[in-house]
Design a protein around this motif. Structure first.
Motif, mmCIF file in Angstrom:
data_model
loop_
_atom_site.group_PDB
_atom_site.id
_atom_site.type_symbol
_atom_site.label_atom_id
_atom_site.label_comp_id
_atom_site.label_asym_id
_atom_site.label_seq_id
_atom_site.Cartn_x
_atom_site.Cartn_y
_atom_site.Cartn_z
ATOM 1 N N ILE A 129 -6.002 -7.447 -6.051
ATOM 2 C CA ILE A 129 -5.295 -6.237 -5.644
ATOM 3 C C ILE A 129 -4.648 -6.502 -4.293
ATOM 4 C CG2 ILE A 129 -5.514 -3.797 -5.062
ATOM 5 C CD1 ILE A 129 -7.977 -3.763 -6.987
ATOM 6 N N GLN A 183 -11.472 -6.502 -3.441
ATOM 7 C CA GLN A 183 -10.019 -6.580 -3.549
ATOM 8 C C GLN A 183 -9.583 -7.119 -4.907
ATOM 9 O OE1 GLN A 183 -8.400 -8.617 -0.135
ATOM 10 N NE2 GLN A 183 -8.930 -6.952 1.232
ATOM 11 N N LEU A 202 -2.233 0.780 -8.113
ATOM 12 C CA LEU A 202 -2.463 -0.597 -7.691
ATOM 13 C C LEU A 202 -1.193 -1.427 -7.802
ATOM 14 C CD1 LEU A 202 -5.720 -1.422 -9.728
ATOM 15 C CD2 LEU A 202 -5.577 -0.519 -7.398
ATOM 16 N N SER A 240 -1.099 -5.372 -8.394
ATOM 17 C CA SER A 240 -2.042 -6.467 -8.591
ATOM 18 C C SER A 240 -1.347 -7.721 -9.089
ATOM 19 C CB SER A 240 -3.151 -6.057 -9.559
ATOM 20 O OG SER A 240 -2.645 -5.932 -10.870
ATOM 21 N N GLN A 295 -12.581 -2.003 -3.800
ATOM 22 C CA GLN A 295 -11.876 -2.173 -2.529
ATOM 23 C C GLN A 295 -12.455 -3.347 -1.748
ATOM 24 O OE1 GLN A 295 -12.371 0.971 0.381
ATOM 25 N NE2 GLN A 295 -10.360 0.581 1.236
ATOM 26 N N VAL A 348 -8.208 3.316 -3.928
ATOM 27 C CA VAL A 348 -9.200 2.314 -4.310
ATOM 28 C C VAL A 348 -10.375 2.431 -3.349
ATOM 29 C CG1 VAL A 348 -9.607 -0.144 -4.678
ATOM 30 C CG2 VAL A 348 -7.335 0.807 -5.086
ATOM 31 N N HIS A 378 2.143 -3.269 -11.652
ATOM 32 C CA HIS A 378 2.059 -2.081 -10.794
ATOM 33 C C HIS A 378 1.612 -0.965 -11.724
ATOM 34 C CE1 HIS A 378 2.697 0.869 -7.804
ATOM 35 N NE2 HIS A 378 3.857 1.312 -8.240
ATOM 36 N N ALA A 419 2.279 1.799 -3.451
ATOM 37 C CA ALA A 419 1.222 2.325 -4.313
ATOM 38 C C ALA A 419 0.965 3.802 -4.026
ATOM 39 C CB ALA A 419 -0.064 1.504 -4.140
ATOM 40 N N GLY A 442 -2.720 -1.032 -2.725
ATOM 41 C CA GLY A 442 -3.418 0.001 -3.467
ATOM 42 C C GLY A 442 -3.491 1.325 -2.730
ATOM 43 N N ASP A 487 0.841 -1.206 0.000
ATOM 44 C CA ASP A 487 0.000 0.000 0.000
ATOM 45 C C ASP A 487 0.875 1.254 0.000
ATOM 46 O OD1 ASP A 487 -2.365 -1.494 0.060
ATOM 47 O OD2 ASP A 487 -2.718 -1.175 2.205
#
Length: 170
Positions: free
Chosen positions: A60, A74, A49, A51, A71, A66, A134, A36, A63, A33
């Motif tokens: 995901i 996910q 993201l 992912s 979210q 989101v 990414h 990101a 993130g 996170d």
């Protein structure tokens, strides 16, 4: 039901490589996170993201920006995920405006989120498989620069270093 997309994404080698990472570790998720968020900030994009693209879905694992159903779920179905194109290409993938791009016109993900432009770079696993992407996604039409690509690539390298420290023992 096997689709061409499933067959291309669901190769045993790719699935084994993805399974080698502890993708659900909460410390890993927190760190991803942060990567990101850094990419979103540096590229001035509302969404970023990290992912993993499985055979039928995008998961995901990190993130920023989101919200809503994405979210909560996910992830998204693989056929809706812009990151799927990055994974299949095995190289950076850019969309200036999904509304004008025939490859993405009518994409439910873009329609439901209001997002339009995308820049993604592949995440290359230790075994040589592209396991995910990414990316940054913007709600406005956007032409991404070489500097944007370099910053995002740097973020992807950070992601892979983090993922490398969460590999399951063989």
């Amino acid at each position: 039901m096997h689709t061409e997309l499933f067959d291309r994404l669901g190769t045993p080698e790719r699935m084994r490589e993805i399974a080698g990472y502890d993708l659900l570790d909460p410390d890993l998720r927190t760190s991803l996170d942060e990567v990101a968020k850094r990419s979103a900030t540096l590229l001035e994009a509302p969404v970023s993201l990290v992912s993993i693209v499985l055979d039928t879905s995008q998961m995901i694992i990190g993130g920023h920006g989101v919200s809503g159903w994405v979210q909560q779920a996910q992830g998204t179905p693989a056929e809706w995920a812009m990151c799927t194109h990055t994974v299949l290409a095995g190289e950076p993938y850019c969309v200036i405006d999904g509304r004008d791009d025939p490859r993405h016109a009518g994409n439910p993900f873009l329609e439901m989120t209001g997002l339009r432009s995308y820049l993604g770079v592949p995440l290359l696993g230790e075994g040589g498989q592209v396991i995910g992407a990414h990316c940054v996604i913007d709600s406005r039409r956007r032409i991404f620069t070489d500097v944007d690509l370099a910053l995002l690539t740097d973020g992807a390298e950070k992601v892979m270093r983090l993922l490398g420290s969460y590999r399951a023992a063989a």
